[in-house]
Design a protein around this motif. Structure first.
Motif, short mmCIF file in Angstrom:
data_model
loop_
_atom_site.label_atom_id
_atom_site.label_comp_id
_atom_site.label_asym_id
_atom_site.label_seq_id
_atom_site.Cartn_x
_atom_site.Cartn_y
_atom_site.Cartn_z
N LYS A 174 5.74 -19.73 0.81
CA LYS A 174 7.14 -19.97 0.46
C LYS A 174 7.58 -19.16 -0.76
CE LYS A 174 7.17 -24.62 2.39
NZ LYS A 174 7.28 -26.05 2.10
N ASP A 175 6.63 -18.75 -1.58
CA ASP A 175 6.97 -18.01 -2.80
C ASP A 175 7.06 -16.50 -2.56
OD1 ASP A 175 6.91 -20.40 -4.19
OD2 ASP A 175 4.76 -20.22 -4.58
N ARG A 176 6.99 -16.07 -1.30
CA ARG A 176 7.04 -14.65 -0.98
C ARG A 176 8.36 -14.05 -1.42
NH1 ARG A 176 7.11 -15.04 4.22
NH2 ARG A 176 4.88 -15.31 4.43
N THR A 177 8.30 -12.92 -2.11
CA THR A 177 9.51 -12.21 -2.53
C THR A 177 9.85 -11.17 -1.46
OG1 THR A 177 8.88 -12.47 -4.83
CG2 THR A 177 10.56 -10.81 -4.34
N PRO A 178 11.01 -11.29 -0.81
CA PRO A 178 11.34 -10.34 0.26
C PRO A 178 11.67 -8.96 -0.28
CG PRO A 178 13.18 -11.83 -0.13
CD PRO A 178 12.04 -12.30 -1.00
N PRO A 179 11.48 -7.93 0.55
CA PRO A 179 11.85 -6.57 0.13
C PRO A 179 13.34 -6.50 -0.20
CG PRO A 179 10.54 -6.53 2.15
CD PRO A 179 10.90 -7.96 1.89
N ALA A 183 12.98 1.41 0.11
CA ALA A 183 11.58 1.80 -0.06
C ALA A 183 10.65 0.59 0.14
CB ALA A 183 11.37 2.41 -1.45
N GLU A 184 11.04 -0.56 -0.46
CA GLU A 184 10.22 -1.76 -0.31
C GLU A 184 10.19 -2.20 1.15
OE1 GLU A 184 11.85 -4.68 -2.97
OE2 GLU A 184 10.92 -3.77 -4.74
N GLU A 185 11.34 -2.10 1.84
CA GLU A 185 11.38 -2.50 3.25
C GLU A 185 10.50 -1.59 4.10
OE1 GLU A 185 11.52 -4.31 6.46
OE2 GLU A 185 12.64 -5.23 4.83
N SER A 186 10.50 -0.29 3.80
CA SER A 186 9.65 0.65 4.54
C SER A 186 8.17 0.34 4.35
CB SER A 186 9.93 2.09 4.10
OG SER A 186 11.24 2.47 4.43
N LEU A 187 7.79 0.08 3.10
CA LEU A 187 6.39 -0.24 2.82
C LEU A 187 6.00 -1.58 3.46
CD1 LEU A 187 6.07 0.88 -0.91
CD2 LEU A 187 4.90 1.86 1.06
N ALA A 188 6.90 -2.56 3.38
CA ALA A 188 6.62 -3.87 3.97
C ALA A 188 6.45 -3.75 5.49
CB ALA A 188 7.73 -4.86 3.63
N ALA A 189 7.28 -2.89 6.11
CA ALA A 189 7.18 -2.70 7.56
C ALA A 189 5.84 -2.09 7.94
CB ALA A 189 8.33 -1.81 8.04
N ILE A 190 5.36 -1.16 7.13
CA ILE A 190 4.05 -0.55 7.40
C ILE A 190 2.95 -1.60 7.31
CG2 ILE A 190 2.32 1.07 6.47
CD1 ILE A 190 4.74 2.84 5.58
N TRP A 191 2.99 -2.42 6.24
CA TRP A 191 1.96 -3.45 6.07
C TRP A 191 2.05 -4.52 7.14
CZ3 TRP A 191 -2.27 -2.66 3.70
CH2 TRP A 191 -2.32 -1.79 2.62
N ARG A 192 3.28 -4.88 7.55
CA ARG A 192 3.43 -5.87 8.64
C ARG A 192 2.74 -5.38 9.90
NH1 ARG A 192 8.81 -6.52 6.89
NH2 ARG A 192 9.54 -5.15 8.54
N GLU A 193 2.95 -4.10 10.21
CA GLU A 193 2.35 -3.53 11.42
C GLU A 193 0.83 -3.44 11.30
OE1 GLU A 193 2.44 0.61 14.02
OE2 GLU A 193 4.02 0.23 12.56
N MET A 194 0.36 -2.95 10.15
CA MET A 194 -1.09 -2.78 9.97
C MET A 194 -1.83 -4.11 9.97
SD MET A 194 -1.42 0.27 7.15
CE MET A 194 -3.18 0.10 7.12
N LEU A 195 -1.24 -5.12 9.34
CA LEU A 195 -1.92 -6.42 9.19
C LEU A 195 -1.51 -7.41 10.28
CD1 LEU A 195 -1.67 -6.83 5.32
CD2 LEU A 195 -3.60 -6.00 6.66
N ARG A 196 -0.61 -6.98 11.16
CA ARG A 196 -0.12 -7.85 12.25
C ARG A 196 0.40 -9.16 11.69
NH1 ARG A 196 -4.52 -8.75 16.52
NH2 ARG A 196 -2.78 -9.72 17.59
N LEU A 197 1.27 -9.05 10.69
CA LEU A 197 1.88 -10.23 10.07
C LEU A 197 3.36 -10.30 10.43
CD1 LEU A 197 0.30 -9.99 6.51
CD2 LEU A 197 -0.38 -11.52 8.36
N ALA A 199 5.66 -11.44 8.30
CA ALA A 199 6.42 -11.10 7.10
C ALA A 199 5.48 -10.73 5.97
CB ALA A 199 7.31 -12.28 6.69
N VAL A 200 5.91 -9.81 5.13
CA VAL A 200 5.12 -9.39 3.97
C VAL A 200 6.06 -9.31 2.77
CG1 VAL A 200 3.78 -7.52 2.92
CG2 VAL A 200 3.44 -8.11 5.32
N GLY A 201 5.67 -9.94 1.68
CA GLY A 201 6.48 -9.86 0.46
C GLY A 201 6.12 -8.65 -0.37
N VAL A 202 6.98 -8.37 -1.35
CA VAL A 202 6.72 -7.20 -2.20
C VAL A 202 5.48 -7.40 -3.05
CG1 VAL A 202 9.11 -6.43 -2.21
CG2 VAL A 202 8.34 -8.01 -3.97
#
Length: 202
Positions: A174-179, A183-197, A199-202
């Protein structure tokens, strides 16, 4: 016994061996399996021991507690883990009627312990806290899945392959900080895909 064929202390898990006159001479027409499972008894001259492949431990009152199969042992992040031991502790928790614990590798290279439980009034946080009091931190499952019933095969045995993939989680809950920036959204999208999650916070 331990891997060196020596008795383990009370309370410590070891492989269960059976000895005595009731132990047979081996498997019919299976010389390799016989050589692996039927061993010379180091404690009784001329005796034989049967290597069961089961994990057990002596309790202080002299009872032998069965902990599961040795082939249920897995290695995660360098730790050898007895899944049967986790199942035993989980099954003792209030509200848990049935439990099974497996190691899953839904993301290649990322193996984790997942607990499946059938019962009522179950809470992930409560179970994690309770198991954490009886097990080392590395043996506490990282995910819990609550089911109405454990899946079984047509002959009534547990169907491990039918156990569902646990929900995917990421970031800090619940404490996840959204992009907030492109630039943050691009990096988060890469990590979401790689980790199969999801959502990923900054």
């Amino acid at each position: 016994l331990d891997p060196g064929m020596q008795p383990v202390p009370v309370g410590i898990a070891g492989e269960l061996f059976i000895g005595g006159i009731q132990v047979g001479m081996g498997y019919v027409n299976r010389p390799e399996l016989t050589a692996d499972r039927f061993l010379a008894d180091p404690f009784r001259a001329g005796g034989r021991l049967y290597k069961t492949g089961d994990l057990a431990r002596w309790l202080p009152d002299g009872t032998v507690e069965y902990l599961g199969r040795l082939d249920d042992q897995v290695k995660i992040r360098g730790f050898r883990i007895e899944l049967g031991e986790i199942e035993t502790v989980l099954a003792e928790q209030p509200g848990v009627k049935e439990a099974v614990v497996i190691a899953r590798e839904d993301v290649p290279g990322s193996k984790r312990i997942v607990a499946y439980a059938v019962g009522s009034g179950l809470s992930v946080q409560t179970l994690k806290e309770s198991l954490g009091k009886k097990l080392p931190e590395f043996m506490v499952p990282s995910a819990f899945v609550f089911l109405d019933a454990l899946p079984v095969t047509t002959n009534g045995k547990l169907d491990r392959r039918a156990l569902p993939e646990p929900p995917r989680e990421g970031g800090a809950g619940k404490d996840r900080t959204p992009p907030a920036t492109p630039a943050e959204e691009s990096l988060a999208a890469i990590w979401r895909e790689m980790l199969r999650l999801d959502a990923v916070g900054v």
